[in-house]
Scaffold this active site. Structure first.
Site, mmCIF file in Angstrom:
data_model
loop_
_atom_site.group_PDB
_atom_site.id
_atom_site.type_symbol
_atom_site.label_atom_id
_atom_site.label_comp_id
_atom_site.label_asym_id
_atom_site.label_seq_id
_atom_site.Cartn_x
_atom_site.Cartn_y
_atom_site.Cartn_z
ATOM 1 N N GLU A 207 -35.560 -3.883 -72.752
ATOM 2 C CA GLU A 207 -34.185 -3.377 -72.924
ATOM 3 C C GLU A 207 -33.276 -4.413 -73.593
ATOM 4 O OE1 GLU A 207 -34.363 -2.395 -68.722
ATOM 5 O OE2 GLU A 207 -33.487 -0.455 -69.172
ATOM 6 N N GLU B 28 -40.673 0.305 -64.631
ATOM 7 C CA GLU B 28 -39.836 0.460 -63.424
ATOM 8 C C GLU B 28 -40.348 1.556 -62.501
ATOM 9 O OE1 GLU B 28 -38.695 0.109 -66.525
ATOM 10 O OE2 GLU B 28 -36.971 -1.245 -66.554
HETATM 11 N N1 CO8 Z 1 -39.393 -10.535 -61.756
HETATM 12 C C1 CO8 Z 1 -39.612 -11.647 -61.033
HETATM 13 N N2 CO8 Z 1 -40.684 -12.443 -61.197
HETATM 14 C C2 CO8 Z 1 -41.594 -12.075 -62.111
HETATM 15 C C3 CO8 Z 1 -41.449 -10.926 -62.904
HETATM 16 C C4 CO8 Z 1 -40.267 -10.138 -62.709
HETATM 17 N N3 CO8 Z 1 -39.990 -9.036 -63.435
HETATM 18 N N4 CO8 Z 1 -42.513 -10.815 -63.714
HETATM 19 C C5 CO8 Z 1 -43.294 -11.885 -63.461
HETATM 20 N N5 CO8 Z 1 -42.762 -12.644 -62.480
HETATM 21 C C6 CO8 Z 1 -43.282 -13.878 -61.898
HETATM 22 C C7 CO8 Z 1 -44.417 -13.611 -60.941
HETATM 23 O O1 CO8 Z 1 -43.919 -13.236 -59.657
HETATM 24 C C8 CO8 Z 1 -45.123 -14.943 -60.953
HETATM 25 O O2 CO8 Z 1 -44.408 -15.857 -60.164
HETATM 26 P P1 CO8 Z 1 -45.200 -16.838 -59.130
HETATM 27 O O3 CO8 Z 1 -46.097 -17.677 -60.022
HETATM 28 O O4 CO8 Z 1 -44.125 -17.613 -58.472
HETATM 29 O O5 CO8 Z 1 -45.987 -15.938 -58.238
HETATM 30 C C9 CO8 Z 1 -44.969 -15.409 -62.400
HETATM 31 O O6 CO8 Z 1 -43.865 -14.678 -62.925
HETATM 32 C C10 CO8 Z 1 -46.189 -15.101 -63.258
HETATM 33 O O7 CO8 Z 1 -46.450 -13.697 -63.167
HETATM 34 P P2 CO8 Z 1 -47.894 -13.088 -62.786
HETATM 35 O O8 CO8 Z 1 -48.652 -14.025 -61.940
HETATM 36 O O9 CO8 Z 1 -47.671 -11.708 -62.265
HETATM 37 O O10 CO8 Z 1 -48.557 -13.047 -64.250
HETATM 38 P P3 CO8 Z 1 -49.755 -12.096 -64.718
HETATM 39 O O11 CO8 Z 1 -50.189 -12.619 -66.033
HETATM 40 O O12 CO8 Z 1 -50.759 -11.931 -63.667
HETATM 41 O O13 CO8 Z 1 -49.064 -10.638 -64.944
HETATM 42 C C11 CO8 Z 1 -47.360 -9.152 -65.730
HETATM 43 C C12 CO8 Z 1 -48.130 -10.469 -65.958
HETATM 44 C C13 CO8 Z 1 -48.299 -7.960 -65.921
HETATM 45 C C14 CO8 Z 1 -46.246 -9.068 -66.754
HETATM 46 C C15 CO8 Z 1 -46.785 -9.134 -64.287
HETATM 47 O O14 CO8 Z 1 -46.097 -10.353 -64.045
HETATM 48 C C16 CO8 Z 1 -45.830 -8.019 -64.012
HETATM 49 O O15 CO8 Z 1 -46.251 -6.878 -63.855
HETATM 50 N N6 CO8 Z 1 -44.510 -8.314 -63.923
HETATM 51 C C17 CO8 Z 1 -43.499 -7.359 -63.574
HETATM 52 C C18 CO8 Z 1 -43.240 -6.373 -64.684
HETATM 53 C C19 CO8 Z 1 -42.194 -5.380 -64.264
HETATM 54 O O16 CO8 Z 1 -42.385 -4.571 -63.383
HETATM 55 N N7 CO8 Z 1 -41.025 -5.415 -64.947
HETATM 56 C C20 CO8 Z 1 -39.922 -4.546 -64.661
HETATM 57 C C21 CO8 Z 1 -38.977 -5.206 -63.720
HETATM 58 S S1 CO8 Z 1 -37.697 -4.141 -63.169
HETATM 59 C C22 CO8 Z 1 -36.594 -4.126 -64.430
HETATM 60 O O17 CO8 Z 1 -36.720 -4.805 -65.401
HETATM 61 C C23 CO8 Z 1 -35.426 -3.232 -64.183
HETATM 62 C C24 CO8 Z 1 -34.286 -3.452 -65.108
HETATM 63 C C25 CO8 Z 1 -33.077 -2.740 -64.617
HETATM 64 C C26 CO8 Z 1 -32.481 -3.345 -63.388
HETATM 65 C C27 CO8 Z 1 -31.221 -2.702 -63.011
HETATM 66 C C28 CO8 Z 1 -31.174 -2.181 -61.639
HETATM 67 C C29 CO8 Z 1 -31.954 -1.007 -61.306
#
Ligand code: CO8
Length: 260
Positions: A114, A134
């Site tokens: 976004e 999401e």
């Molecule tokens: N938020 C917080 N931390 C995150 C996020 C995130 N979106 N994405 C990754 N991280 C963190 C992980 O928790 C991890 O931290 P730690 O090492 O401390 O455990 C670190 O980043 C590395 O991530 P992964 O170990 O998960 O890395 P992978 O290579 O295994 O996976 C992915 C990569 C597939 C991208 C995975 O990290 C993932 O699925 N992330 C989340 C993706 C997601 O769901 N994004 C949408 C978030 S919601 C959003 O954006 C809503 C916007 C609107 C908000 C308004 C209100 C409603």
């Protein structure tokens, strides 16, 4: 300018803002959005900056979304406050009078995708992956995704992306018009800088008029848009650069714009 979640540099009229939380895949928390507003407010008011680039640190992600750890324990009132912070930054970036290029490698998910949609142009690496996951968290896009994505690629494909939460690859993003250009990872910043340099050579005020007219096309009906196009063109004719552009053509020389 110093920020806790961003890097900022400026060279030859090009500002480069880098999201800098690579250990969290550049997840966008309140501080990031607040600092994004601050840095782009400075960019907007800095006459030396002609073009802005938004990119991100680390190998894996442009931004993997808004910060789930921060949102996890929020209630409806806190999320409204968070969304107001997101909105303030996003709307300001979208309306910036200077051209904005998002340079995307790795994941651009949720709020990350976004945020890129607030920029004018998107260039990405062949390895980039886009998505609005999401739905898998029990929510819907909240940083403009249901609106800006739909306006850019249409309702059917937006619904597919938002309903399934599936990621799409760079080639699919190009096919859908979600990105302007896909390049090899090692060429990404070089190509983005070449684009930025080209735009920095145009007239800033005239580019601002083009942006205002096009954004009006996205945001309103045809008559309103055509009226805005007329007004923006009239304003172009009030600039020295417009005179210079036409004089240079008639004199068979390259125009030298002064941003006035
Ligand atoms: N938020 C917080 N931390 C995150 C996020 C995130 N979106 N994405 C990754 N991280 C963190 C992980 O928790 C991890 O931290 P730690 O090492 O401390 O455990 C670190 O980043 C590395 O991530 P992964 O170990 O998960 O890395 P992978 O290579 O295994 O996976 C992915 C990569 C597939 C991208 C995975 O990290 C993932 O699925 N992330 C989340 C993706 C997601 O769901 N994004 C949408 C978030 S919601 C959003 O954006 C809503 C916007 C609107 C908000 C308004 C209100 C409603």
């Amino acid at each position: 300018m110093t920020y806790s979640t961003l890097l900022y540099e400026k060279k030859d009229g090009i500002a480069v803002v880098t999201l800098n939380r690579p250990d969290k895949l550049n997840a966008l928390n309140s501080t990031v959005y607040t600092e994004l507003y601050d840095v782009f407010f400075s960019i907007e008011n800095d006459p030396e900056v002609r073009v802005a680039i938004l990119t991100a640190a680390g190998e894996k992600a442009f931004a993997a979304g808004s910060d789930i750890a921060e949102m996890q324990n929020m209630g409806p009132l806190e999320i409204q406050h968070f969304m107001a912070t997101i909105r303030k930054a996003s709307d300001f970036i979208y309306a910036l009078t200077k051209p904005m290029i998002a340079v995307i490698h790795g994941y651009a998910l949720g709020g990350g995708c976004e945020l890129s949609l607030c920029c004018d142009l998107r260039i990405c690496s062949e390895k980039a992956r886009f998505g609005q996951p999401e739905i898998n968290l029990g929510l819907i896009p909240g940083a403009g995704g249901t609106q800006r994505l739909t306006r850019l690629i249409g309702a059917a494909k937006s619904k597919e992306i938002i309903y399934t939460g599936d990621m799409i690859d760079a080639a699919t993003a190009l096919e859908l018009g979600l990105v302007n250009k896909v390049v090899a990872p090692e060429k990404l910043m070089e190509e983005a800088m070449a684009w930025a340099t080209k735009l920095a050579g145009k007239s800033g005020p005239v580019l601002a008029m083009a942006k205002m007219a096009i954004n009006t096309a996205v945001d309103s009906d045809l008559t309103t848009g055509l009226n805005m196009e007329t007004k923006c063109n009239a304003l172009c004719f009030a600039t020295d650069d417009c005179k210079e552009g036409m004089d240079a053509f008639m004199e068979k020389r390259k125009a030298v714009f002064k941003n006035k």
